[in-house]
Design an enzyme around this catalytic site. Structure first.
Site, PDB file in Angstrom:
ATOM      1  N   ARG A 186       0.801  -1.236   0.000  1.00 45.38           N
ATOM      2  CA  ARG A 186       0.000   0.000   0.000  1.00 45.38           C
ATOM      3  C   ARG A 186       0.830   1.280   0.000  1.00 45.38           C
ATOM      4  O   ARG A 186       0.293   2.373  -0.179  1.00 45.38           O
ATOM      5  CB  ARG A 186      -0.955   0.000   1.207  1.00 45.38           C
ATOM      6  CG  ARG A 186      -2.200  -0.835   0.943  1.00 45.38           C
ATOM      7  CD  ARG A 186      -3.267  -0.521   1.937  1.00 45.38           C
ATOM      8  NE  ARG A 186      -3.003  -1.151   3.222  1.00 45.38           N
ATOM      9  CZ  ARG A 186      -3.418  -0.678   4.384  1.00 45.38           C
ATOM     10  NH1 ARG A 186      -4.078   0.459   4.443  1.00 45.38           N
ATOM     11  NH2 ARG A 186      -3.149  -1.316   5.501  1.00 45.38           N
ATOM     12  N   GLY A 243      32.650  50.490  -8.913  1.00 44.80           N
ATOM     13  CA  GLY A 243      31.471  49.778  -9.396  1.00 44.80           C
ATOM     14  C   GLY A 243      31.618  49.405 -10.865  1.00 44.80           C
ATOM     15  O   GLY A 243      32.209  50.143 -11.660  1.00 44.80           O
TER      16      GLY A 243
END
Ligand code: UD1
Ligand code: MG
Length: 465
Positions: free
Chosen positions: A17, A431
């Site tokens: 099951r 950056g």
């Protein structure tokens, strides 16, 4: 216990099951196999050995369980074909010593408490047949405990063999018994399969014991969870909740503040200091240590990590140290939405913000990467500030390389640090820079424009970045 205890764990059944390719006894509960819980229980009892009866999926079951023995001698016996629970225990007999008691357990009954089994063994006392029993409002399917007029146990009758009158008995056999091995041996030899299922029933030994004038004693408990087996996904989920509640209660007893014990999952080992707070929907896996006053926000998944005192893990953070582990230093702030991967080692007061991923990298005290960044195979010095959108390009398609960012460096936003590369102490990287060469201490580096040719890109392999 004044006598040796040998445990027989029945694990040959199919578990149809579950509708799963994985054998039933290897289905996972609280992060480990159902049968691993049973072996751990045998260990805590101080059993001498455990014999696991395998059949369906035997190779898989044996391979999964073999490493779990520890102090306990762990043997495997194959039962092929499966002719019933009595036949299963017969297969184990050669591995059992006549000087002890055999404790019969099932590989799919994971939540029996060691204290319950110790009490059953006390009832057995190496002299009697002791059965663990339970009152059940609906006993359908179970073996019934048949008693005589004065209440002495006479037999266990299986549901399919029971009369209408016996069907009304609500005391059932749990599937767990303790029996002196020297007596068991004789009784098992007398089993037959003349019954509704044409099986050799272990439960038939009760009538042989009674016939021999041996005492059969029932140790009745009221906590059904302790003898509940797993036959379906729904039952597995039910026992998972029961286990989680048990673990949550233990942690709360030790002083851990769980916002809601019903929304807490531990699939491993969690060691907590004092005044730890854990918000809802957190999952802990592997081994996790939380120091004093650690706070874990809602919806975090944390595996294989050590988090030092006073650190705060904000909501939706995913930490998985796998084999290498993750360490988070005292007072660090992590997340929300952070990801710490194997080998992330963060010092004191480190800040890792949202959508920042750290892998196999060391960040010294006070370093910060607060937004949208990747640090892989990097060594980051104290107080470094690592800008939004910056990444270490640690992988050239074939090999991983290290990036070293020395103390007090500022990395601006949207930088690509192409490893191997070192940014000297106190430097600043403007950056948008793509840095392919190491920079000296204190330097201001602005490196924009095309830095790569396709020739630099080696043949990609399947390795993870
Ligand atoms: C068994 C008991 C029943 C009890 C119930 C509790 C017998 C005859 N009946 O019934 O009285 O109320 O457990 O749950 O013992 N197994 C093997 N080899 C086999 C058969 C079974 O290893 O040949 C294993 C199964 O994998 C399982 C355990 O033994 O782990 C119990 O077997 P199961 O078929 O579930 O027995 P029940 O019919 O439920
Ligand atoms: Mg059963």
């Amino acid at each position: 216990m004044s006598f040796p205890v040998d445990v027989v764990i029945m694990a040959a059944g199919k578990g149809t099951r579950m509708k799963s390719k994985t054998p039933k006894v290897l289905q996972r509960l609280g992060g480990r196999a159902l049968s691993a819980h049973v072996i751990a229980c045998a260990q805590r009892l101080g059993a001498r050995r455990a014999v696991v009866i395998t059949g369906h999926g035997a190779e898989q079951v044996e391979a999964a369980l073999r490493p779990l023995g520890g102090q306990l001698a762990l043997d495997f016996v194959r039962q092929e074909p499966q002719l019933g629970t009595g036949h299963a225990v017969q297969q184990a007999l050669p591995a059992l010593g006549d000087d002890g008691v055999t404790l019969v357990l099932s590989g799919d009954v994971p939540l029996t408490r060691p204290e319950t089994l110790a009490a059953l063994l006390q009832v057995c006392r190496d002299e009697h047949l002791a059965l663990l029993t339970l009152e059940m409002p609906d006993p359908t399917g179970y073996g019934r405990i048949v008693r005589d007029a004065v209440g002495d146990v006479q037999a266990i009758v299986e549901h399919k063999d029971a009369t209408d009158e016996q069907h009304r008995i609500t005391e059932i056999y749990s599937g767990i018994m303790a029996v002196p091995t020297r007596l068991l041996r004789g009784w098992l030899a007398r089993l037959d399969n003349r019954n509704a299922q044409n099986e050799y029933y272990l439960t038939d030994i009760v009538k042989f014991a009674v016939a021999d004038g041996a005492r059969v004693l029932a140790h009745r408990i009221s906590d059904a969870v302790q003898v509940a087996g797993v036959n379906s996904p729904a039952q597995l989920a039910e026992l998972e909740r029961a286990l989680q509640r048990r673990q949550a209660d233990e942690l709360m007893t030790a002083g851990v503040r769980l916002a809601d014990p019903a929304r807490f999952d531990l699939r491993g080992e969690l060691v907590c200091g004092s005044d730890v707070e854990i918000d809802v929907n957190c999952v802990f896996e592997g081994r996790v240590e939380l120091g004093d006053e650690v706070r874990i926000g809602a919806n975090c998944v944390i595996a294989n990590a050590r988090i030092a005192a006073g650190a705060v893990i904000h909501p939706f953070t995913h930490i998985d140290g796998e084999k290498a582990g993750v360490t988070v230093g005292e007072g660090a702030l992590i997340g929300p939405f952070a990801r710490l991967r194997p080998g992330a080692q963060l010092g004191r007061e480190v800040h890792i913000g949202n959508f920042v991923e750290v892998k196999n990298s060391t960040l010294a005290d006070g370093a910060k990467a607060n937004h949208l960044a990747y640090l892989g195979d990097a060594t980051v010095g104290e107080r470094v500030n690592y800008g939004a959108g910056s990444i270490t390009a640690n992988y050239d398609g074939a090999n991983k390389h290290r990036t070293v960012i020395e103390a007090d460096v500022h990395i601006g936003s949207n930088c690509v640090l192409v490893a191997p590369v070192t940014i000297g102490a106190g430097g600043t990287v403007g950056g948008g820079s793509t840095v392919t060469k190491s920079t000296p201490a204190g330097a201001l580096t602005v490196a924009r424009g095309k830095q790569f040719s396709l020739a630099d890109w080696k043949r990609p392999s399947k390795q993870k970045g």
